[in-house]
Design a protein around this motif. Sequence first.
Motif, PDB file in Angstrom:
ATOM      1  N   MET A  99      59.153  38.517  26.354  1.00 42.69           N
ATOM      2  CA  MET A  99      59.960  38.565  27.612  1.00 42.69           C
ATOM      3  C   MET A  99      61.286  37.524  27.303  1.00 42.69           C
ATOM      4  O   MET A  99      61.119  36.428  26.849  1.00 42.69           O
ATOM      5  N   LYS A 100      62.471  38.020  27.569  1.00 32.99           N
ATOM      6  CA  LYS A 100      63.822  37.462  27.218  1.00 32.99           C
ATOM      7  C   LYS A 100      63.803  36.192  28.252  1.00 32.99           C
ATOM      8  O   LYS A 100      63.317  36.208  29.548  1.00 32.99           O
ATOM      9  N   LYS A 101      64.491  35.279  27.822  1.00 32.98           N
ATOM     10  CA  LYS A 101      64.801  34.030  28.659  1.00 32.98           C
ATOM     11  C   LYS A 101      65.844  34.693  29.722  1.00 32.98           C
ATOM     12  O   LYS A 101      66.753  35.557  29.233  1.00 32.98           O
ATOM     13  N   LYS A 102      65.931  33.914  30.896  1.00 35.28           N
ATOM     14  CA  LYS A 102      66.824  34.491  31.931  1.00 35.28           C
ATOM     15  C   LYS A 102      67.985  33.445  32.105  1.00 35.28           C
ATOM     16  O   LYS A 102      67.807  31.960  32.547  1.00 35.28           O
ATOM     17  N   ILE A 103      69.323  33.660  32.240  1.00 34.58           N
ATOM     18  CA  ILE A 103      70.504  32.792  32.066  1.00 34.58           C
ATOM     19  C   ILE A 103      71.337  33.309  33.375  1.00 34.58           C
ATOM     20  O   ILE A 103      71.502  34.728  33.752  1.00 34.58           O
ATOM     21  N   LEU A 104      71.383  32.406  34.357  1.00 36.61           N
ATOM     22  CA  LEU A 104      72.140  32.598  35.251  1.00 36.61           C
ATOM     23  C   LEU A 104      73.676  32.170  35.218  1.00 36.61           C
ATOM     24  O   LEU A 104      73.759  31.035  34.874  1.00 36.61           O
ATOM     25  N   VAL A 105      74.636  32.989  35.410  1.00 38.44           N
ATOM     26  CA  VAL A 105      76.111  32.551  34.906  1.00 38.44           C
ATOM     27  C   VAL A 105      76.776  32.702  36.755  1.00 38.44           C
ATOM     28  O   VAL A 105      76.716  33.700  37.246  1.00 38.44           O
ATOM     29  N   VAL A 106      77.602  31.752  36.832  1.00 35.76           N
ATOM     30  CA  VAL A 106      78.222  31.529  38.076  1.00 35.76           C
ATOM     31  C   VAL A 106      79.572  31.281  37.683  1.00 35.76           C
ATOM     32  O   VAL A 106      79.906  30.115  37.210  1.00 35.76           O
ATOM     33  N   ASP A 107      80.638  32.429  37.897  1.00 37.45           N
ATOM     34  CA  ASP A 107      82.030  31.959  37.868  1.00 37.45           C
ATOM     35  C   ASP A 107      82.728  32.791  38.359  1.00 37.45           C
ATOM     36  O   ASP A 107      82.223  34.323  38.913  1.00 37.45           O
ATOM     37  N   ASP A 108      83.673  32.643  39.191  1.00 36.59           N
ATOM     38  CA  ASP A 108      84.372  33.476  40.176  1.00 36.59           C
ATOM     39  C   ASP A 108      85.528  34.262  39.270  1.00 36.59           C
ATOM     40  O   ASP A 108      86.103  35.216  39.910  1.00 36.59           O
ATOM     41  N   GLU A 109      85.713  34.169  38.133  1.00 36.08           N
ATOM     42  CA  GLU A 109      86.452  34.977  37.428  1.00 36.08           C
ATOM     43  C   GLU A 109      85.711  35.939  36.885  1.00 36.08           C
ATOM     44  O   GLU A 109      84.773  35.773  35.894  1.00 36.08           O
ATOM     45  N   ILE A 110      85.774  37.184  37.244  1.00 35.23           N
ATOM     46  CA  ILE A 110      84.937  38.327  36.896  1.00 35.23           C
ATOM     47  C   ILE A 110      85.050  38.650  35.288  1.00 35.23           C
ATOM     48  O   ILE A 110      84.081  38.928  34.665  1.00 35.23           O
ATOM     49  N   SER A 111      86.452  38.402  34.724  1.00 34.86           N
ATOM     50  CA  SER A 111      86.316  38.517  33.139  1.00 34.86           C
ATOM     51  C   SER A 111      85.535  37.604  32.310  1.00 34.86           C
ATOM     52  O   SER A 111      84.884  38.071  31.600  1.00 34.86           O
ATOM     53  N   ASN A 136      80.013  33.158  43.036  1.00 34.42           N
ATOM     54  CA  ASN A 136      80.341  31.777  43.680  1.00 34.42           C
ATOM     55  C   ASN A 136      78.891  31.121  43.769  1.00 34.42           C
ATOM     56  O   ASN A 136      77.882  31.502  43.633  1.00 34.42           O
ATOM     57  N   GLY A 137      79.214  29.558  43.912  1.00 35.15           N
ATOM     58  CA  GLY A 137      77.785  28.938  44.270  1.00 35.15           C
ATOM     59  C   GLY A 137      76.880  29.227  45.372  1.00 35.15           C
ATOM     60  O   GLY A 137      75.751  29.065  45.089  1.00 35.15           O
ATOM     61  N   SER A 138      77.575  29.608  46.412  1.00 31.83           N
ATOM     62  CA  SER A 138      76.727  30.155  47.710  1.00 31.83           C
ATOM     63  C   SER A 138      75.901  31.158  47.270  1.00 31.83           C
ATOM     64  O   SER A 138      74.704  31.098  47.636  1.00 31.83           O
ATOM     65  N   ASP A 139      76.386  32.163  46.948  1.00 31.01           N
ATOM     66  CA  ASP A 139      75.585  33.322  46.518  1.00 31.01           C
ATOM     67  C   ASP A 139      74.427  32.985  45.315  1.00 31.01           C
ATOM     68  O   ASP A 139      73.204  33.342  45.580  1.00 31.01           O
ATOM     69  N   ALA A 140      74.903  32.178  44.495  1.00 33.07           N
ATOM     70  CA  ALA A 140      73.986  31.648  43.555  1.00 33.07           C
ATOM     71  C   ALA A 140      72.815  30.777  43.944  1.00 33.07           C
ATOM     72  O   ALA A 140      71.732  31.063  43.593  1.00 33.07           O
ATOM     73  N   LEU A 141      73.319  30.057  45.226  1.00 37.72           N
ATOM     74  CA  LEU A 141      72.010  29.092  45.539  1.00 37.72           C
ATOM     75  C   LEU A 141      71.002  30.039  46.428  1.00 37.72           C
ATOM     76  O   LEU A 141      69.888  29.908  46.252  1.00 37.72           O
ATOM     77  N   GLU A 142      71.693  31.137  47.137  1.00 41.60           N
ATOM     78  CA  GLU A 142      70.678  32.040  47.834  1.00 41.60           C
ATOM     79  C   GLU A 142      69.933  32.907  46.711  1.00 41.60           C
ATOM     80  O   GLU A 142      68.791  33.036  47.055  1.00 41.60           O
ATOM     81  N   TRP A 143      70.287  33.364  45.514  1.00 38.41           N
ATOM     82  CA  TRP A 143      69.632  33.944  44.498  1.00 38.41           C
ATOM     83  C   TRP A 143      68.488  33.104  44.064  1.00 38.41           C
ATOM     84  O   TRP A 143      67.445  33.761  43.697  1.00 38.41           O
ATOM     85  N   LEU A 144      68.872  31.810  43.922  1.00 44.46           N
ATOM     86  CA  LEU A 144      67.987  30.972  43.322  1.00 44.46           C
ATOM     87  C   LEU A 144      66.741  30.682  44.228  1.00 44.46           C
ATOM     88  O   LEU A 144      65.792  30.178  43.852  1.00 44.46           O
ATOM     89  N   GLU A 145      66.522  31.159  45.496  1.00 42.19           N
ATOM     90  CA  GLU A 145      65.678  30.976  46.630  1.00 42.19           C
ATOM     91  C   GLU A 145      64.577  31.817  45.982  1.00 42.19           C
ATOM     92  O   GLU A 145      63.397  31.438  46.315  1.00 42.19           O
TER      93      GLU A 145
END
Length: 128
Positions: free
Chosen positions: A1-13, A33-42
């Motif tokens: 199983m692959k390790k999971k990485i969360l990337v948070v950056d407002d620059e889509i590129s 954005n950080g708000s969406d990331a915190l929600e995802w982390l729930e």
Amino acid sequence: MKKKILVVDDEISICLLLENFLSQDYDVVSLNNGSDALEWLEGNLPDLIISDIQMSKMDGYEFLTNVRKRGFTKHTPFLMLSARAESKERIKCYKLGAQDYLTKPFNPEELEELVKKNLFPIHYAIEW
């Protein structure tokens, strides 16, 4: 199983670039954005978080602080990514709980080594 990485950056590129570099070896989830990331982390627990500092809605400092306050993500390795190269910025991130700091534009090889260092600590290394 692959390790999971969360990337948070407002620059889509940057998100696309990181996905391109990392998705062959890891499962990569990108949020803008950080708000969406915190929600995802729930409902999710990544093995590593890579976050920009300068973002809309919630900057990387606030995001990192919130991640460290949560029980499940309190010890999740955290790599800050920023265009700011000043030592005081790095120190601030380290004091808030980041393990590493990478300056944009970054060298893909350095990114790869920092990711490995945080996902597979040296005491688990097979080769010396």
